[in-house]
Design a protein around this motif. Structure first.
Motif, PDB file in Angstrom:
ATOM      1  N   LYS A 166       0.836  -1.109   0.021  1.00 39.47           N
ATOM      2  CA  LYS A 166      -0.219  -0.061  -0.164  1.00 39.47           C
ATOM      3  C   LYS A 166       0.993   1.262   0.023  1.00 39.47           C
ATOM      4  CE  LYS A 166      -4.116  -1.951   2.347  1.00 39.47           C
ATOM      5  NZ  LYS A 166      -5.136  -1.740   3.412  1.00 39.47           N
ATOM      6  N   TYR A 186      -4.549   7.619  -8.696  1.00 42.79           N
ATOM      7  CA  TYR A 186      -5.319   7.206  -7.832  1.00 42.79           C
ATOM      8  C   TYR A 186      -6.701   6.308  -8.113  1.00 42.79           C
ATOM      9  CZ  TYR A 186      -8.124   7.126  -3.664  1.00 42.79           C
ATOM     10  OH  TYR A 186      -8.860   6.778  -2.351  1.00 42.79           O
ATOM     11  N   GLN A 190      -8.355   2.570  -7.667  1.00 47.71           N
ATOM     12  CA  GLN A 190      -9.435   2.218  -7.126  1.00 47.71           C
ATOM     13  C   GLN A 190     -10.347   1.757  -7.842  1.00 47.71           C
ATOM     14  OE1 GLN A 190     -10.245   3.183  -3.547  1.00 47.71           O
ATOM     15  NE2 GLN A 190      -8.089   3.238  -3.667  1.00 47.71           N
ATOM     16  N   SER A 191     -10.274   1.905  -9.105  1.00 53.89           N
ATOM     17  CA  SER A 191     -11.190   1.263 -10.280  1.00 53.89           C
ATOM     18  C   SER A 191     -10.741  -0.327 -10.143  1.00 53.89           C
ATOM     19  CB  SER A 191     -11.143   2.019 -11.632  1.00 53.89           C
ATOM     20  OG  SER A 191     -11.818   1.189 -12.626  1.00 53.89           O
ATOM     21  N   GLN A 193      -9.358  -1.939  -7.961  1.00 46.88           N
ATOM     22  CA  GLN A 193      -9.689  -2.621  -6.671  1.00 46.88           C
ATOM     23  C   GLN A 193     -11.087  -2.979  -6.640  1.00 46.88           C
ATOM     24  OE1 GLN A 193      -7.529  -0.724  -3.386  1.00 46.88           O
ATOM     25  NE2 GLN A 193      -9.429  -1.471  -1.994  1.00 46.88           N
ATOM     26  N   ILE A 201     -14.630   6.121  -3.017  1.00 52.11           N
ATOM     27  CA  ILE A 201     -13.233   6.167  -2.538  1.00 52.11           C
ATOM     28  C   ILE A 201     -13.638   6.334  -1.055  1.00 52.11           C
ATOM     29  CG2 ILE A 201     -12.423   6.869  -4.439  1.00 52.11           C
ATOM     30  CD1 ILE A 201     -12.320   9.641  -3.310  1.00 52.11           C
TER      31      ILE A 201
END
Length: 250
Positions: A166, A186, A190-191, A193, A201
């Protein structure tokens, strides 16, 4: 109270953990589903928590769980809510290093090094409950050499490795020169993940700005520009990635 000391004398009384005692015992079947207790039967966790001198504490939103400069002797596991790991410089500028939610641990790297002082603040991002476990008892198997204790140590190593990944991810996110490139890095992560181009988020705008190490006003301006250009769409913490993304700031 003897046992775990989750803070130093300048923030908490010696030998005590911050926060308020938890009102009830944790759900062992729920704990069995967390990364730290993965592979350990729920009925064994009750015995293990006594061995680890575990303590539950609750915190209000915005309350310090741990402060920079504390000597940490306990590993924290979030049972409810979430906490932010923050760092504030001499001028009061805050940077969000990470966030830990249900089932995630924090302060384990510091707790594993005797005498190490915490280099960050841990703050309750919302009302939360944390389980603190004495690091010495985690790292040293009990006299009965329980097989599940060995598994706990393996899981802790896995948690430390995950934290390193991370941290590497954040370095990737804040390395780009422009705000747009940082946002795209970022949001793309996130997409991936979430496994979807639509996702939520864990940050509000100020927290996202702190995480990306940019000014909030500049971030909001760039997000609005990206939405006008059709690159993204968003409402509060919900985002959707659209079409091609340009990387230049105009």
């Amino acid at each position: 109270m003897s046992g775990i000391n989750a803070g130093s004398a300048h923030t908490h009384a010696a030998g005590q953990i911050a926060g308020k005692p938890g009102a009830s015992s944790p759900d062992y079947s729920v704990l069995a589903g967390t990364p730290l207790f993965r592979g350990i039967l729920a009925e064994d966790i009750s015995t293990m928590l006594a061995c680890l001198d575990a303590r539950r504490r609750t915190f209000d939103q915005g309350e310090f769980v741990l402060r920079e400069g504390d000597q940490v002797r306990a590993i924290g596991l979030v049972l409810e809510g979430s906490v932010r790991i923050e760092r504030t410089d001499a001028w009061g500028t805050r940077s969000i290093m990470a966030r830990a939610s249900f089932g995630e641990t924090f302060a384990e790297a510091y707790a594993c090094i005797p005498g190490a002082t915490l280099g960050v603040d841990v703050v309750a991002a919302e009302p939360c409950c944390v389980l603190f476990m004495d690091t010495r008892r985690v790292l040293r198997t009990c006299p009965s050499s329980c097989s599940f204790h060995s598994r706990l140590i393996e899981n802790l190593l896995g948690a430390l490795a995950s934290k390193n990944l991370k941290l590497s991810r954040k370095i990737v996110d804040i390395t780009p020169r422009t705000i747009r490139e940082r946002v795209l890095s970022y949001l793309s992560a996130q997409s991936r993940q979430a496994g979807s181009r639509s996702f939520t988020i864990p940050f509000d705008r100020q927290q996202l700005a702190d995480y990306l190490c940019v000014e909030r006003s500049a971030l909001c301006h760039e997000l609005a520009k990206m939405r006008r250009e059709g690159i993204i769409d968003y409402h509060k913490a919900s985002f959707r990635l659209n079409g091609q993304a340009g990387t230049g700031e105009h």
